[in-house]
Design an enzyme around this catalytic site. Structure first.
Site, PDB file in Angstrom:
ATOM      1  N   THR A  53       0.869  -1.190   0.000  1.00  0.00           N
ATOM      2  CA  THR A  53       0.000   0.000   0.000  1.00  0.00           C
ATOM      3  C   THR A  53       0.896   1.227   0.000  1.00  0.00           C
ATOM      4  OG1 THR A  53      -1.669  -1.180   1.283  1.00  0.00           O
ATOM      5  CG2 THR A  53      -1.849   1.214   1.216  1.00  0.00           C
ATOM      6  N   LYS A  73      -7.808   1.686  -2.806  1.00  0.00           N
ATOM      7  CA  LYS A  73      -7.396   1.082  -1.524  1.00  0.00           C
ATOM      8  C   LYS A  73      -7.404   2.132  -0.401  1.00  0.00           C
ATOM      9  CE  LYS A  73      -5.055  -1.293   1.587  1.00  0.00           C
ATOM     10  NZ  LYS A  73      -5.736  -2.232   2.460  1.00  0.00           N
TER      11      LYS A  73
HETATM   12  P1  NAD Z   1       5.697  -6.296   7.302  1.00  0.00           P
HETATM   13  O1  NAD Z   1       6.434  -5.187   7.920  1.00  0.00           O
HETATM   14  O2  NAD Z   1       5.231  -7.450   8.144  1.00  0.00           O
HETATM   15  O3  NAD Z   1       6.554  -6.931   6.075  1.00  0.00           O
HETATM   16  C1  NAD Z   1       7.367  -6.206   5.214  1.00  0.00           C
HETATM   17  C2  NAD Z   1       8.550  -7.106   4.814  1.00  0.00           C
HETATM   18  O4  NAD Z   1       9.346  -6.393   3.842  1.00  0.00           O
HETATM   19  C3  NAD Z   1       9.477  -7.463   5.975  1.00  0.00           C
HETATM   20  O5  NAD Z   1       9.681  -8.867   6.014  1.00  0.00           O
HETATM   21  C4  NAD Z   1      10.771  -6.711   5.639  1.00  0.00           C
HETATM   22  O6  NAD Z   1      11.945  -7.370   6.093  1.00  0.00           O
HETATM   23  C5  NAD Z   1      10.710  -6.656   4.138  1.00  0.00           C
HETATM   24  N1  NAD Z   1      11.534  -5.601   3.532  1.00  0.00           N
HETATM   25  C6  NAD Z   1      11.600  -4.291   3.892  1.00  0.00           C
HETATM   26  N2  NAD Z   1      12.433  -3.640   3.062  1.00  0.00           N
HETATM   27  C7  NAD Z   1      12.898  -4.545   2.159  1.00  0.00           C
HETATM   28  C8  NAD Z   1      13.788  -4.468   1.054  1.00  0.00           C
HETATM   29  N3  NAD Z   1      14.379  -3.329   0.689  1.00  0.00           N
HETATM   30  N4  NAD Z   1      14.054  -5.616   0.364  1.00  0.00           N
HETATM   31  C9  NAD Z   1      13.460  -6.784   0.724  1.00  0.00           C
HETATM   32  N5  NAD Z   1      12.601  -6.909   1.761  1.00  0.00           N
HETATM   33  C10 NAD Z   1      12.335  -5.799   2.470  1.00  0.00           C
HETATM   34  O7  NAD Z   1       4.431  -5.622   6.573  1.00  0.00           O
HETATM   35  P2  NAD Z   1       3.065  -6.324   6.125  1.00  0.00           P
HETATM   36  O8  NAD Z   1       2.083  -6.280   7.240  1.00  0.00           O
HETATM   37  O9  NAD Z   1       3.381  -7.611   5.429  1.00  0.00           O
HETATM   38  O10 NAD Z   1       2.553  -5.223   5.061  1.00  0.00           O
HETATM   39  C11 NAD Z   1       3.115  -5.102   3.763  1.00  0.00           C
HETATM   40  C12 NAD Z   1       2.272  -4.105   2.972  1.00  0.00           C
HETATM   41  O11 NAD Z   1       0.920  -4.563   2.894  1.00  0.00           O
HETATM   42  C13 NAD Z   1       2.201  -2.709   3.608  1.00  0.00           C
HETATM   43  O12 NAD Z   1       2.277  -1.761   2.582  1.00  0.00           O
HETATM   44  C14 NAD Z   1       0.853  -2.694   4.313  1.00  0.00           C
HETATM   45  O13 NAD Z   1       0.313  -1.390   4.424  1.00  0.00           O
HETATM   46  C15 NAD Z   1       0.036  -3.557   3.386  1.00  0.00           C
HETATM   47  N6  NAD Z   1      -1.118  -4.237   4.025  1.00  0.00           N
HETATM   48  C16 NAD Z   1      -1.000  -4.840   5.242  1.00  0.00           C
HETATM   49  C17 NAD Z   1      -2.105  -5.472   5.804  1.00  0.00           C
HETATM   50  C18 NAD Z   1      -2.023  -6.145   7.155  1.00  0.00           C
HETATM   51  O14 NAD Z   1      -3.086  -6.524   7.698  1.00  0.00           O
HETATM   52  N7  NAD Z   1      -0.844  -6.352   7.733  1.00  0.00           N
HETATM   53  C19 NAD Z   1      -3.332  -5.503   5.123  1.00  0.00           C
HETATM   54  C20 NAD Z   1      -3.419  -4.905   3.866  1.00  0.00           C
HETATM   55  C21 NAD Z   1      -2.300  -4.276   3.322  1.00  0.00           C
END
Ligand code: NAD
Length: 298
Positions: free
Chosen positions: A97, A172
């Site tokens: 997002t 979104k």
């Molecule tokens: P998270 O923080 O759990 O996961 C992000 C991952 O990205 C981590 O494992 C991190 O190590 C990795 N990362 C960060 N920088 C990186 C890079 N340069 N190279 C490789 N890996 C890298 O976040 P999440 O909850 O999985 O959310 C991810 C996205 O989805 C966000 O944009 C969030 O807004 C969106 N989202 C989350 C939810 C939810 O319920 N958690 C729901 C809908 C949308």
């Protein structure tokens, strides 16, 4: 199946999404800065790459699921950005997002190299990511959307085409602004009713059968122990963090300002979640906003 998919960002959402691709027979290469997340994906059949460039070289499809727009832009457009290392026939799907403007920047840089890209943020949270029932909200050309559909179907149930690049992110963010508003309203109503001695379960049933009915009441009640298996009944652990909701509300206000849209409720919701985040609740689920309304002796 023969389609090589690379998945970058194996966090709360990306980890289970990657697992569902493997379950559906895709050959998966993964990359994450977090070694443990990579090991967990390898344990269920993924191949690990040493770095992001190595990960994408052979890929027919690249999916990213990263925390924010700065990270997505740096991955694709930064100093050692991925675009020059991609196959010409690759399809890039960013499910993070992020701001619509950031999504359009990445899409435009891809287009300059004749590379197909769509934004495909998701709704549904971690439970839907695990169950493979996410909603994907896509922005991009009709042809690229059609190409993405079978892959997205391995991770989701509802797949929408909102419009051109960036439109997925706009839809979104509209949805999450509305979600924040009705969660806050639901928490306020429950807090006021219970302060007058009402049972929160009885009040919830009354409002669900009345004109106050909404998604937060139906599926995500913010009052502890009204519903089973929701974050409020588990100390607000898991689910969708206040930090991420706060980020999304920030994006909603940027969009409101760019588009000169009046969003007074979205603006107030942004402030309330900011106060809640600043009070140290950033890592709790967003339904914990109820705590902001409760008196300290509740
Ligand atoms: P998270 O923080 O759990 O996961 C992000 C991952 O990205 C981590 O494992 C991190 O190590 C990795 N990362 C960060 N920088 C990186 C890079 N340069 N190279 C490789 N890996 C890298 O976040 P999440 O909850 O999985 O959310 C991810 C996205 O989805 C966000 O944009 C969030 O807004 C969106 N989202 C989350 C939810 C939810 O319920 N958690 C729901 C809908 C949308």
């Amino acid at each position: 199946m023969g389609i090589k998919v690379t998945f970058i960002g194996l966090g709360n959402m990306g980890g289970p999404m990657a697992h569902n691709l493997i379950k559906n027979g895709y050959e998966l290469t993964v990359y994450d800065l977090n070694k443990q997340a990579v090991e967990e994906a390898v344990a269920v059949g993924a191949q690990a790459a040493d770095n992001a460039v190595e990960a994408v070289k052979e890929a027919n499809v690249v999916i990213s699921m990263l925390p924010n727009g700065a990270i997505v832009k740096s991955l694709f457009l930064g100093k050692n950005g991925l675009i020059p290392h991609l196959r010409k026939d690759v399809l890039v799907i960013d499910s993070s997002t992020i701001a619509a403007a950031d999504a359009r920047d990445v899409a435009q840089a891809c287009r300059q190299q004749d590379i197909a890209m769509i934004d495909a943020p998701v709704s549904g949270g971690t439970a839907a990511a695990i169950a493979g029932t996410l909603t994907f909200i896509c922005g991009g050309s009709a042809a690229d959307f059609e190409q993405a559909k079978p892959i997205l179907s391995a991770m989701g149930k509802n797949i929408f085409h909102a419009g051109e690049n960036g439109a997925g992110q706009v839809a979104k963010i509209c949805n999450n602004m509305l979600l924040a508003v009705h969660m806050i309203g639901t928490a306020e109503a429950l807090n006021m009713g219970t302060s007058q001695g009402l049972d929160p379960t009885v009040l919830s049933e009354i409002m669900k059968a009345s004109s106050g009915n909404n998604w937060s009441l139906q599926l995500y009640n913010p009052y502890p122990d009204v519903m089973e298996s929701v974050p409020s009944s588990n100390g607000y652990q898991g689910g969708f963090m206040v930090n991420l909701m706060s980020k999304d509300l920030g994006l909603s206000q940027e969009l409101a300002s760019q588009s000169k849209s009046s969003t007074p409720m979205g603006s107030l919701a942004t402030q309330l979640y900011q106060i809640h985040q600043n009070s140290g609740y950033g890592e709790l689920d967003f339904s914990s906003i109820l705590k902001l309304m409760q008196k300290s002796d509740d």
